[in-house]
Write a protein that holds these residues in place. Structure first.
Motif, PDB file in Angstrom:
ATOM      1  N   MET A  52      -6.274  -6.450 -14.574  1.00 50.61           N
ATOM      2  CA  MET A  52      -6.121  -6.107 -13.157  1.00 50.61           C
ATOM      3  C   MET A  52      -4.676  -5.703 -12.897  1.00 50.61           C
ATOM      4  O   MET A  52      -3.758  -6.495 -13.103  1.00 50.61           O
ATOM      5  CB  MET A  52      -6.492  -7.297 -12.270  1.00 50.61           C
ATOM      6  CG  MET A  52      -6.288  -7.045 -10.777  1.00 50.61           C
ATOM      7  SD  MET A  52      -6.579  -8.528  -9.765  1.00 50.61           S
ATOM      8  CE  MET A  52      -8.336  -8.756 -10.005  1.00 50.61           C
ATOM      9  N   GLU A  53      -4.494  -4.446 -12.502  1.00 50.85           N
ATOM     10  CA  GLU A  53      -3.174  -3.955 -12.098  1.00 50.85           C
ATOM     11  C   GLU A  53      -3.044  -4.184 -10.593  1.00 50.85           C
ATOM     12  O   GLU A  53      -3.780  -3.599  -9.795  1.00 50.85           O
ATOM     13  CB  GLU A  53      -3.021  -2.481 -12.436  1.00 50.85           C
ATOM     14  CG  GLU A  53      -3.061  -2.160 -13.917  1.00 50.85           C
ATOM     15  CD  GLU A  53      -1.825  -2.649 -14.667  1.00 50.85           C
ATOM     16  OE1 GLU A  53      -0.819  -2.990 -13.994  1.00 50.85           O
ATOM     17  OE2 GLU A  53      -1.869  -2.680 -15.910  1.00 50.85           O
ATOM     18  N   LEU A  54      -2.145  -5.054 -10.193  1.00 49.09           N
ATOM     19  CA  LEU A  54      -2.027  -5.454  -8.796  1.00 49.09           C
ATOM     20  C   LEU A  54      -1.358  -4.371  -7.952  1.00 49.09           C
ATOM     21  O   LEU A  54      -0.572  -3.565  -8.443  1.00 49.09           O
ATOM     22  CB  LEU A  54      -1.244  -6.753  -8.696  1.00 49.09           C
ATOM     23  CG  LEU A  54      -1.927  -7.971  -9.327  1.00 49.09           C
ATOM     24  CD1 LEU A  54      -0.985  -9.160  -9.325  1.00 49.09           C
ATOM     25  CD2 LEU A  54      -3.216  -8.298  -8.578  1.00 49.09           C
ATOM     26  N   GLY A  55      -1.691  -4.379  -6.686  1.00 51.10           N
ATOM     27  CA  GLY A  55      -1.130  -3.419  -5.738  1.00 51.10           C
ATOM     28  C   GLY A  55      -1.977  -3.392  -4.488  1.00 51.10           C
ATOM     29  O   GLY A  55      -2.869  -4.228  -4.301  1.00 51.10           O
ATOM     30  N   GLU A  56      -1.695  -2.429  -3.604  1.00 52.63           N
ATOM     31  CA  GLU A  56      -2.493  -2.299  -2.379  1.00 52.63           C
ATOM     32  C   GLU A  56      -3.958  -2.043  -2.703  1.00 52.63           C
ATOM     33  O   GLU A  56      -4.848  -2.489  -1.985  1.00 52.63           O
ATOM     34  CB  GLU A  56      -1.927  -1.172  -1.510  1.00 52.63           C
ATOM     35  CG  GLU A  56      -0.563  -1.454  -0.917  1.00 52.63           C
ATOM     36  CD  GLU A  56      -0.589  -2.593   0.108  1.00 52.63           C
ATOM     37  OE1 GLU A  56      -1.693  -2.971   0.560  1.00 52.63           O
ATOM     38  OE2 GLU A  56       0.495  -3.107   0.448  1.00 52.63           O
ATOM     39  N   GLN A  57      -4.200  -1.312  -3.782  1.00 52.10           N
ATOM     40  CA  GLN A  57      -5.551  -1.085  -4.282  1.00 52.10           C
ATOM     41  C   GLN A  57      -5.585  -1.458  -5.759  1.00 52.10           C
ATOM     42  O   GLN A  57      -5.382  -0.618  -6.629  1.00 52.10           O
ATOM     43  CB  GLN A  57      -5.959   0.382  -4.088  1.00 52.10           C
ATOM     44  CG  GLN A  57      -6.256   0.773  -2.653  1.00 52.10           C
ATOM     45  CD  GLN A  57      -7.502   0.061  -2.121  1.00 52.10           C
ATOM     46  OE1 GLN A  57      -8.466  -0.151  -2.835  1.00 52.10           O
ATOM     47  NE2 GLN A  57      -7.460  -0.329  -0.844  1.00 52.10           N
ATOM     48  N   PRO A  58      -5.792  -2.744  -6.083  1.00 53.79           N
ATOM     49  CA  PRO A  58      -5.777  -3.167  -7.482  1.00 53.79           C
ATOM     50  C   PRO A  58      -6.768  -2.357  -8.331  1.00 53.79           C
ATOM     51  O   PRO A  58      -7.847  -1.989  -7.864  1.00 53.79           O
ATOM     52  CB  PRO A  58      -6.190  -4.639  -7.401  1.00 53.79           C
ATOM     53  CG  PRO A  58      -5.778  -5.062  -6.030  1.00 53.79           C
ATOM     54  CD  PRO A  58      -6.023  -3.861  -5.159  1.00 53.79           C
ATOM     55  N   ALA A  59      -6.364  -2.067  -9.555  1.00 52.67           N
ATOM     56  CA  ALA A  59      -7.204  -1.316 -10.490  1.00 52.67           C
ATOM     57  C   ALA A  59      -7.714  -2.255 -11.577  1.00 52.67           C
ATOM     58  O   ALA A  59      -6.978  -3.133 -12.054  1.00 52.67           O
ATOM     59  CB  ALA A  59      -6.414  -0.170 -11.108  1.00 52.67           C
TER      60      ALA A  59
ATOM     61  N   SER B  71     -16.790  -5.286  -8.176  1.00 56.72           N
ATOM     62  CA  SER B  71     -15.469  -4.654  -8.200  1.00 56.72           C
ATOM     63  C   SER B  71     -14.873  -4.498  -6.805  1.00 56.72           C
ATOM     64  O   SER B  71     -13.697  -4.826  -6.588  1.00 56.72           O
ATOM     65  CB  SER B  71     -15.554  -3.285  -8.877  1.00 56.72           C
ATOM     66  OG  SER B  71     -15.933  -3.420 -10.227  1.00 56.72           O
ATOM     67  N   ALA B  72     -15.663  -3.993  -5.878  1.00 54.90           N
ATOM     68  CA  ALA B  72     -15.132  -3.749  -4.539  1.00 54.90           C
ATOM     69  C   ALA B  72     -14.697  -5.051  -3.878  1.00 54.90           C
ATOM     70  O   ALA B  72     -13.610  -5.142  -3.296  1.00 54.90           O
ATOM     71  CB  ALA B  72     -16.180  -3.035  -3.675  1.00 54.90           C
ATOM     72  N   GLY B  73     -15.542  -6.072  -3.973  1.00 55.46           N
ATOM     73  CA  GLY B  73     -15.198  -7.354  -3.374  1.00 55.46           C
ATOM     74  C   GLY B  73     -13.995  -7.997  -4.027  1.00 55.46           C
ATOM     75  O   GLY B  73     -13.105  -8.544  -3.335  1.00 55.46           O
ATOM     76  N   LEU B  74     -13.912  -7.930  -5.360  1.00 57.60           N
ATOM     77  CA  LEU B  74     -12.783  -8.536  -6.070  1.00 57.60           C
ATOM     78  C   LEU B  74     -11.483  -7.792  -5.758  1.00 57.60           C
ATOM     79  O   LEU B  74     -10.437  -8.426  -5.527  1.00 57.60           O
ATOM     80  CB  LEU B  74     -13.046  -8.531  -7.570  1.00 57.60           C
ATOM     81  CG  LEU B  74     -11.927  -9.084  -8.462  1.00 57.60           C
ATOM     82  CD1 LEU B  74     -11.566 -10.507  -8.071  1.00 57.60           C
ATOM     83  CD2 LEU B  74     -12.332  -9.009  -9.935  1.00 57.60           C
ATOM     84  N   VAL B  75     -11.525  -6.478  -5.740  1.00 52.39           N
ATOM     85  CA  VAL B  75     -10.324  -5.692  -5.466  1.00 52.39           C
ATOM     86  C   VAL B  75      -9.794  -5.982  -4.060  1.00 52.39           C
ATOM     87  O   VAL B  75      -8.584  -6.176  -3.859  1.00 52.39           O
ATOM     88  CB  VAL B  75     -10.633  -4.191  -5.650  1.00 52.39           C
ATOM     89  CG1 VAL B  75      -9.552  -3.334  -4.990  1.00 52.39           C
ATOM     90  CG2 VAL B  75     -10.729  -3.857  -7.136  1.00 52.39           C
ATOM     91  N   ASN B  76     -10.678  -6.018  -3.082  1.00 55.60           N
ATOM     92  CA  ASN B  76     -10.243  -6.283  -1.707  1.00 55.60           C
ATOM     93  C   ASN B  76      -9.645  -7.682  -1.564  1.00 55.60           C
ATOM     94  O   ASN B  76      -8.595  -7.872  -0.937  1.00 55.60           O
ATOM     95  CB  ASN B  76     -11.418  -6.115  -0.740  1.00 55.60           C
ATOM     96  CG  ASN B  76     -11.846  -4.664  -0.596  1.00 55.60           C
ATOM     97  OD1 ASN B  76     -11.054  -3.753  -0.827  1.00 55.60           O
ATOM     98  ND2 ASN B  76     -13.109  -4.452  -0.236  1.00 55.60           N
ATOM     99  N   ALA B  77     -10.313  -8.682  -2.158  1.00 54.30           N
ATOM    100  CA  ALA B  77      -9.819 -10.055  -2.068  1.00 54.30           C
ATOM    101  C   ALA B  77      -8.501 -10.216  -2.825  1.00 54.30           C
ATOM    102  O   ALA B  77      -7.588 -10.929  -2.384  1.00 54.30           O
ATOM    103  CB  ALA B  77     -10.864 -11.026  -2.613  1.00 54.30           C
TER     104      ALA B  77
END
Length: 249
Positions: free
Chosen positions: A135-142, A60-66
């Motif tokens: 995936m909800e896109l944004g500065e910090q995708p959820a 999750s952390a790696g996917l969200v950051n990328a």
């Protein structure tokens, strides 16, 4: 001795009678969209029984950051991206596909590649299963895990009448522990048909019968020549099962 009645017309009559009960079942009716695409009732998959956390499916952390980096490079578009994920019994991710998005195709393809790069192996299961990852896109995708939508197998030949969820006791990854339908008056045989992802019949068995066992071979032979559309999960063909009635007269 009276002449033997053909099997297929009797199948057609029984199946159309069952189809009339479809409105009593839950789910969403999906209309046919051309030859070989009959109407059928779809619903949320009941497997897995408990939805896994997103962190069990991907890093999750790696996917969200990328994903956040890709989103910024694409101009910060709005809207979610939904993936359909499928896993084999060994826990390997055998399918990941974007099935819904409001972003450009380049970003959608990039996010699909990122989901593959950050995939994880899940615990073994007794059969294949699938879920959706939103995936909800944004500065910090959820990330949020949702249930896939599965549709039952159906007859491709509209002259035979469509199958409906009312005829099923389990299909695709949706199975329950309800007993098979009891034998109705007039001698109804309930046949459990197993199909592969191409709609080919790979197994048939008599679940309940109100006729002599000596007729089983004729019933099984009749089912094997029917032309089925396979079950689908999020629009993708998957193996499935359906129980169909045959009334002996």
């Amino acid at each position: 001795m009276s002449p033997r009645r053909p099997l297929l017309p009797l199948f057609a009559a029984a199946l159309m009678a069952v189809s009339a009960c479809a409105g009593a079942q839950g789910g969403t009716a999906v209309p046919g969209d051309g030859p070989g695409r009959p109407q059928r009732t779809c619903q949320a998959a009941r497997e897995p029984r408990e939805l896994p956390a997103a962190a069990a499916l991907v890093d999750s952390a790696g996917l969200v950051n990328a994903a956040a980096v890709a989103w910024r490079h694409a101009g910060r578009p709005t809207g979610p991206v939904v993936f359909s994920l499928r896993y084999d019994p060994h826990g390997l991710n055998v399918r990941r596909q974007v099935i819904e998005h409001r972003v450009g195709p380049v970003l959608a393809d990039s996010l699909q590649a990122l989901a593959y790069a950050h995939r994880r192996t899940t615990p073994p299961a007794d059969r294949e299963w699938g879920v959706r990852l939103r995936m909800e896109l944004g500065e910090q995708p959820a990330l949020k895990v949702e249930r896939s939508v599965v549709c039952p197998p159906a007859l491709r030949d509209p002259g035979m009448g469509p199958f409906s969820a009312a005829a099923n006791r389990g299909w695709g990854d949706v199975r329950d522990s309800s007993p098979a339908p009891s034998v109705g008056s007039g001698g109804t045989v309930w046949l459990r048909v197993s199909l592969d992802a191409a709609g080919n019949v790979v197994g048939v068995r008599v679940e309940r019968a109100g006729v002599l066992r000596g007729s089983d071979a004729h019933l099984l032979a009749a089912v094997r020549i029917l032309d089925f559309a396979p079950a689908t999960e999020d629009g993708q063909p998957v193996p499935g099962e359906i129980t169909i009635p045959y009334r002996v007269r």
